[in-house]
Design an enzyme around this catalytic site. Structure first.
Site, PDB file in Angstrom:
ATOM      1  NE  ARG A  76      -0.142  -7.718   1.434  1.00  0.00           N
ATOM      2  CZ  ARG A  76      -0.131  -8.195   2.682  1.00  0.00           C
ATOM      3  NH1 ARG A  76      -0.841  -7.598   3.630  1.00  0.00           N
ATOM      4  NH2 ARG A  76       0.596  -9.259   2.983  1.00  0.00           N
ATOM      5  CB  SER A  91       2.854 -10.831  -4.053  1.00  0.00           C
ATOM      6  OG  SER A  91       3.660 -11.586  -3.175  1.00  0.00           O
ATOM      7  CD  GLU A 128       0.350  -6.764  -3.181  1.00  0.00           C
ATOM      8  OE1 GLU A 128       1.070  -6.282  -2.286  1.00  0.00           O
ATOM      9  OE2 GLU A 128       0.093  -7.977  -3.246  1.00  0.00           O
TER      10      GLU A 128
END
Length: 383
Positions: free
Chosen positions: A169, A263, A375
């Site tokens: 990520r 998420s 995130e």
């Protein structure tokens, strides 16, 4: 115009100075009209000088909104090249294209590489920044290069996959923005190499060729195959969309579980190197019973022996936060379908989501000593 109208969380205050870029040329003109000073190594600015908004799926903006210029990236265009002798089709996509609509087109053409990333909301240009991944696949797996504009110099650069420093990520694009407190590299277009259903097949011929090997156990179970099995790309896409929908991860205006940024916390990556004792094992750093996963090096495909990844969802649940958990007046809550998404139940404000995120992060840290990392991109907000 408000960020609440442009983001999948459906929160965020007013946009003071919006600008729409419908072509690559208009996007370049905007970027060059809003240069960024060379980072000096000092602490990053708390608020970015300029915002770039496309799909709005990874953005949480404060209720006060944003006073600076905001570029709405609406660029369009896909260039499909003919397959080479090994059946590889090179595709270049403008940054503003909708990601899932593009993935659907690759599947319709029988091209493999992105089918497991079906249903991910947002724009094509955002995917390499975050190295978007799901169900055992990541954008880094088949991305060849990104055309990006450096806001410091005003120059365009072709950044190949090895220069993008992909990780879980993350990428150079994301890390440079974090270091400066503002976007430095603006993605103009992204190029992928995708495998056609057969060597020499026409790039515009529909097909249902076998996709990449299934690498995620939940997806393999849904497909009723063993890990490593190659399954037709259309079948993989249908299974992934069904799995995502069961978790509230396919956008649906009628389902508040999808009023989220996906998420909210990344899966923690923990070091296996201790300054005092040297190398340690996953059992030494993970809570008892916590799942552990390898962190793969994209250059070699090998597991990095210095780190281990665990599940944010497992930590959240074991810290006492169940599906649907909320605080205060309940305007924001964990999804009722899974614990990784923070959701707007219809009338939440940004501050409601922030309150919930802080509460969950503090609870996990108190229970396990692990600090969860958000995130989404946070603007005007500090967790």
């Amino acid at each position: 115009m408000r960020f609440a109208d442009l983001t999948t969380l459906r929160v965020g205050g007013p946009i003071a100075h919006p600008h729409e870029a419908r072509t690559r040329g208009e996007l370049v003109d905007f970027v060059r009209a809003h240069p960024m000073q060379e980072p000096t190594g000092a602490a990053p600015r708390k608020t970015p000088d300029v915002l770039f908004v496309a799909g709005g799926s990874n953005l949480l903006v404060a209720d006060d909104g944003f006073d600076g210029p905001v570029c709405l990236v609406r660029t369009r265009g896909i260039d499909w090249q003919k397959p080479d002798d090994s059946g590889v089709v090179r595709v270049t996509v403008e940054a503003g294209e909708d990601w899932d609509a593009f993935v659907a087109q690759t599947v319709d053409r029988g091209l493999s590489g992105l089918e497991a990333l079906s249903g991910v909301p947002g724009s094509v240009g955002a995917t390499p920044v975050q190295n978007v991944g799901a169900y055992g696949a990541e954008v880094a797996d088949c991305l060849t290069h990104v055309l990006a504009l450096d806001r410091v110099t005003g120059e365009e650069h072709l950044l190949t996959a090895d220069r993008l420093g992909f990780g879980y990520r993350t990428s150079v694009l994301k890390r440079s923005a974090a270091e400066a407190g503002a976007v430095r590299w603006v993605v103009l277009a992204v190029t992928f190499d995708l495998q056609s259903s057969g060597a020499g097949a026409a790039a515009d011929a529909p097909g249902d060729g076998a996709g990449a090997a299934v690498r995620y156990r939940q997806l393999a179970t849904a497909l009723d195959v063993d890990l490593g099995t190659r399954v037709p790309v259309a079948q993989v896409r249908r299974a992934v969309l069904d799995l995502r929908a069961s978790k509230g991860m396919v956008l649906d205006a009628a389902d508040h579980d999808t009023w989220s940024a996906g998420s909210f916390f990344t899966n923690p990556i923990l070091s296996l190197v201790d300054d005092a004792v040297g190398r340690v094992t996953p059992a030494d750093v993970l809570p008892e019973g916590a799942p552990s996963y390898p962190v793969l090096d994209h250059r070699t495909g090998e597991a990095d022996p210095a780190v281990v990844k665990t599940s944010a969802a497992w930590l959240i649940e074991r810290a006492g936060f169940s599906r649907g958990y909320s605080v205060g007046d309940g305007l924001a809550s964990l999804s009722t379908k899974h614990t990784l998404a923070l959701t707007n139940r219809g009338e939440a404000r940004a501050r409601d989501l922030v309150e919930l995120a802080r509460h969950i992060r503090a609870g996990v840290e108190e229970a396990f000593g692990i600090v969860l990392v958000p995130e989404p991109n946070l603007v005007g907000i500090d967790l």
